[in-house]
Design a protein around this motif. Structure first.
Motif, PDB file in Angstrom:
ATOM      1  N   SER A  83       0.839  -1.196   0.000  1.00  0.00           N
ATOM      2  CA  SER A  83       0.000   0.000   0.000  1.00  0.00           C
ATOM      3  C   SER A  83       0.873   1.245   0.000  1.00  0.00           C
ATOM      4  CB  SER A  83      -0.918   0.001   1.222  1.00  0.00           C
ATOM      5  OG  SER A  83      -1.871  -1.037   1.124  1.00  0.00           O
ATOM      6  N   ALA A  84       0.544   2.181  -0.858  1.00  0.00           N
ATOM      7  CA  ALA A  84       1.321   3.413  -0.980  1.00  0.00           C
ATOM      8  C   ALA A  84       1.012   4.373   0.158  1.00  0.00           C
ATOM      9  CB  ALA A  84       1.016   4.085  -2.312  1.00  0.00           C
ATOM     10  N   ALA A  85       1.978   5.192   0.496  1.00  0.00           N
ATOM     11  CA  ALA A  85       1.779   6.218   1.521  1.00  0.00           C
ATOM     12  C   ALA A  85       0.830   7.289   1.000  1.00  0.00           C
ATOM     13  CB  ALA A  85       3.120   6.844   1.892  1.00  0.00           C
ATOM     14  N   THR A  86       0.150   7.965   1.891  1.00  0.00           N
ATOM     15  CA  THR A  86      -0.746   9.054   1.515  1.00  0.00           C
ATOM     16  C   THR A  86       0.006  10.110   0.709  1.00  0.00           C
ATOM     17  OG1 THR A  86      -2.073   8.698   3.511  1.00  0.00           O
ATOM     18  CG2 THR A  86      -2.303  10.822   2.397  1.00  0.00           C
ATOM     19  N   VAL A 125      -9.465   3.814  -3.764  1.00  0.00           N
ATOM     20  CA  VAL A 125     -10.026   3.902  -5.108  1.00  0.00           C
ATOM     21  C   VAL A 125     -11.497   4.318  -5.112  1.00  0.00           C
ATOM     22  CG1 VAL A 125     -10.821   1.517  -5.330  1.00  0.00           C
ATOM     23  CG2 VAL A 125      -9.965   2.737  -7.364  1.00  0.00           C
ATOM     24  N   THR A 126     -12.167   4.192  -3.979  1.00  0.00           N
ATOM     25  CA  THR A 126     -13.568   4.600  -3.909  1.00  0.00           C
ATOM     26  C   THR A 126     -13.704   6.122  -3.828  1.00  0.00           C
ATOM     27  OG1 THR A 126     -13.625   4.360  -1.490  1.00  0.00           O
ATOM     28  CG2 THR A 126     -14.247   2.449  -2.801  1.00  0.00           C
ATOM     29  N   GLY A 127     -12.579   6.809  -3.632  1.00  0.00           N
ATOM     30  CA  GLY A 127     -12.599   8.256  -3.622  1.00  0.00           C
ATOM     31  C   GLY A 127     -13.249   8.859  -2.393  1.00  0.00           C
ATOM     32  N   THR A 128     -13.040   8.226  -1.251  1.00  0.00           N
ATOM     33  CA  THR A 128     -13.676   8.694  -0.024  1.00  0.00           C
ATOM     34  C   THR A 128     -12.843   9.719   0.747  1.00  0.00           C
ATOM     35  OG1 THR A 128     -12.757   6.785   1.137  1.00  0.00           O
ATOM     36  CG2 THR A 128     -14.991   6.566   0.268  1.00  0.00           C
ATOM     37  N   ALA A 129     -11.601   9.905   0.359  1.00  0.00           N
ATOM     38  CA  ALA A 129     -10.736  10.855   1.080  1.00  0.00           C
ATOM     39  C   ALA A 129     -11.268  12.278   0.933  1.00  0.00           C
ATOM     40  CB  ALA A 129      -9.317  10.776   0.541  1.00  0.00           C
ATOM     41  N   SER A 130     -11.054  13.081   1.944  1.00  0.00           N
ATOM     42  CA  SER A 130     -11.517  14.470   1.896  1.00  0.00           C
ATOM     43  C   SER A 130     -10.792  15.267   0.816  1.00  0.00           C
ATOM     44  CB  SER A 130     -11.291  15.139   3.264  1.00  0.00           C
ATOM     45  OG  SER A 130      -9.908  15.144   3.595  1.00  0.00           O
ATOM     46  N   THR A 131      -9.657  14.760   0.369  1.00  0.00           N
ATOM     47  CA  THR A 131      -8.846  15.431  -0.648  1.00  0.00           C
ATOM     48  C   THR A 131      -9.232  15.036  -2.076  1.00  0.00           C
ATOM     49  OG1 THR A 131      -7.227  13.658  -0.339  1.00  0.00           O
ATOM     50  CG2 THR A 131      -6.836  15.714   0.843  1.00  0.00           C
ATOM     51  N   THR A 132     -10.220  14.188  -2.214  1.00  0.00           N
ATOM     52  CA  THR A 132     -10.628  13.668  -3.529  1.00  0.00           C
ATOM     53  C   THR A 132     -11.162  14.767  -4.444  1.00  0.00           C
ATOM     54  OG1 THR A 132     -11.197  11.509  -2.578  1.00  0.00           O
ATOM     55  CG2 THR A 132     -12.133  12.040  -4.733  1.00  0.00           C
ATOM     56  N   ASP A 149       9.585   3.069 -10.080  1.00  0.00           N
ATOM     57  CA  ASP A 149       8.477   2.748  -9.175  1.00  0.00           C
ATOM     58  C   ASP A 149       7.176   2.663  -9.973  1.00  0.00           C
ATOM     59  OD1 ASP A 149      10.349   2.998  -7.139  1.00  0.00           O
ATOM     60  OD2 ASP A 149       9.726   5.035  -6.612  1.00  0.00           O
ATOM     61  N   LEU A 150       6.362   1.683  -9.630  1.00  0.00           N
ATOM     62  CA  LEU A 150       5.099   1.421 -10.326  1.00  0.00           C
ATOM     63  C   LEU A 150       3.935   1.592  -9.358  1.00  0.00           C
ATOM     64  CD1 LEU A 150       3.360   0.166 -12.667  1.00  0.00           C
ATOM     65  CD2 LEU A 150       3.979  -2.077 -11.715  1.00  0.00           C
ATOM     66  N   TYR A 151       2.917   2.358  -9.771  1.00  0.00           N
ATOM     67  CA  TYR A 151       1.732   2.569  -8.943  1.00  0.00           C
ATOM     68  C   TYR A 151       0.486   2.076  -9.662  1.00  0.00           C
ATOM     69  CZ  TYR A 151       4.403   5.693  -5.866  1.00  0.00           C
ATOM     70  OH  TYR A 151       5.307   6.212  -4.983  1.00  0.00           O
ATOM     71  N   GLY A 152      -0.480   1.552  -8.898  1.00  0.00           N
ATOM     72  CA  GLY A 152      -1.733   1.155  -9.521  1.00  0.00           C
ATOM     73  C   GLY A 152      -2.720   0.501  -8.577  1.00  0.00           C
ATOM     74  N   LEU A 165      -4.331   2.172  -3.103  1.00  0.00           N
ATOM     75  CA  LEU A 165      -3.296   2.278  -4.122  1.00  0.00           C
ATOM     76  C   LEU A 165      -2.066   1.459  -3.721  1.00  0.00           C
ATOM     77  CD1 LEU A 165      -2.302   3.748  -6.720  1.00  0.00           C
ATOM     78  CD2 LEU A 165      -1.403   5.534  -5.209  1.00  0.00           C
ATOM     79  N   GLN A 166      -1.544   0.697  -4.683  1.00  0.00           N
ATOM     80  CA  GLN A 166      -0.368  -0.126  -4.444  1.00  0.00           C
ATOM     81  C   GLN A 166       0.861   0.458  -5.133  1.00  0.00           C
ATOM     82  OE1 GLN A 166      -0.696  -3.461  -2.646  1.00  0.00           O
ATOM     83  NE2 GLN A 166      -2.348  -2.041  -2.051  1.00  0.00           N
ATOM     84  N   VAL A 167       2.023   0.164  -4.588  1.00  0.00           N
ATOM     85  CA  VAL A 167       3.275   0.586  -5.204  1.00  0.00           C
ATOM     86  C   VAL A 167       4.301  -0.539  -5.125  1.00  0.00           C
ATOM     87  CG1 VAL A 167       4.103   1.627  -3.032  1.00  0.00           C
ATOM     88  CG2 VAL A 167       5.134   2.304  -5.211  1.00  0.00           C
ATOM     89  N   ALA A 168       5.037  -0.715  -6.207  1.00  0.00           N
ATOM     90  CA  ALA A 168       6.186  -1.618  -6.227  1.00  0.00           C
ATOM     91  C   ALA A 168       7.388  -0.732  -6.521  1.00  0.00           C
ATOM     92  CB  ALA A 168       6.022  -2.685  -7.303  1.00  0.00           C
TER      93      ALA A 168
END
Length: 267
Positions: free
Chosen positions: A37-40, A92-99, A154-157, A173-176
């Motif tokens: 999981s990626a950092a905020t 991904v559901t877009g629930t963050a206040s920053t969405t 780095d890959l995000y998705g 969100l995931q990151v490698a």
């Protein structure tokens, strides 16, 4: 294959990003296998393309009104123009206040893209309502034209994390990180008969030992490097094999540095 999720999407050997039509065994448009999981705010430039609130592809913010993604994510006009761009949220559901959510006004697909796992798999999406810059929503930096990336990236998705033929989609969100960029010759060799589909305008990542890579619904998403404090978009997820993350199954991307002029002339 292009990777996409069940809505309509496309190339998965890889791609079938018609919300979710992926071809059997073969290739996919992707999610990050082997990531965490990626950092905020780790990737404030990434957006989720959603149809009916279902994520099917990703993209990267270029400026206040334009997003770059894979052409195979844009094969269905009705799907694209009814889709929503969701930015500013690792969930991904877009629930963050920053969405920030934006409607898609129009889009452009590279004229040389022929569909499926083909080169020139790049497109641009336009929203008439500009993104507002915050810590959670920012543009990515483009590379210099013609520069061939080396080293690692780095890959995000939000693509599938499954290493089987049954997809499993993450909410976050995931990151490698620090995945190796491999040579075109190594990529072609590892892909066997599908190696013929690798073009000089592609870039590939390993590791060829498996365990990490793109998967279904990662399509259109960013492969990035950081240089002098800037995050540079070097690749767009295009296609790969399914099951994801298997040995000798490199991930294939559009090499952004080959399309700088095209991007500039189509915005």
């Amino acid at each position: 294959m292009a990777f996409g999720r069940s809505v309509l999407i496309i190339p998965v050997l890889f791609c079938q990003c018609i919300l979710g039509l992926a071809e059997p065994e073969t290739l996919v448009c992707g999610r990050v296998v082997g990531g965490v999981s990626a950092a905020t705010d780790a990737a404030p430039y990434i957006v989720s393309l959603q149809a009916g609130s279902v994520h099917y592809c990703a993209g990267s913010i270029l400026n206040a009104n334009w997003v770059v993604t894979a052409a195979h994510c844009l094969t269905s006009k009705s799907q694209v123009l009814s889709s929503t761009l969701v930015a500013g949220s690792n969930d991904v559901t877009g629930t963050a206040s920053t969405t920030q959510k934006r409607a898609i006004t129009s889009y452009v697909v590279h004229s040389l893209y022929t569909g499926g796992i083909a080169p020139y798999d790049i497109g641009l999406v336009y929203t008439a309502t500009a993104f507002q810059w915050t810590s959670a929503v920012k543009p990515v930096t483009l590379p210099s034209s013609g520069v061939v990336p080396t080293g690692s990236a780095d890959l995000y998705g939000w693509g599938s994390t499954s290493t089987t033929t049954v997809p499993s989609y993450p909410t976050m969100l995931q990151v490698a990180k620090n995945i190796p960029i491999i040579s075109e010759s190594a990529c072609v060799s590892a892909l066997g008969t599908k190696g013929a589909d690798v073009h000089s305008t592609n870039i590939c990542t390993g590791p060829l030992s498996g365990g990490i890579g793109i998967c279904t619904s990662d399509s259109g998403g960013p492969l990035v490097q950081t240089s002098n404090g800037e995050t540079i978009l070097i690749g767009i997820v295009s296609w790969g094999k399914i099951p994801c993350g298997q040995p000798n199954s490199p991930s294939v991307y559009v090499q952004i540095s080959d399309f700088i002029s095209w991007i500039s002339s189509n915005q």
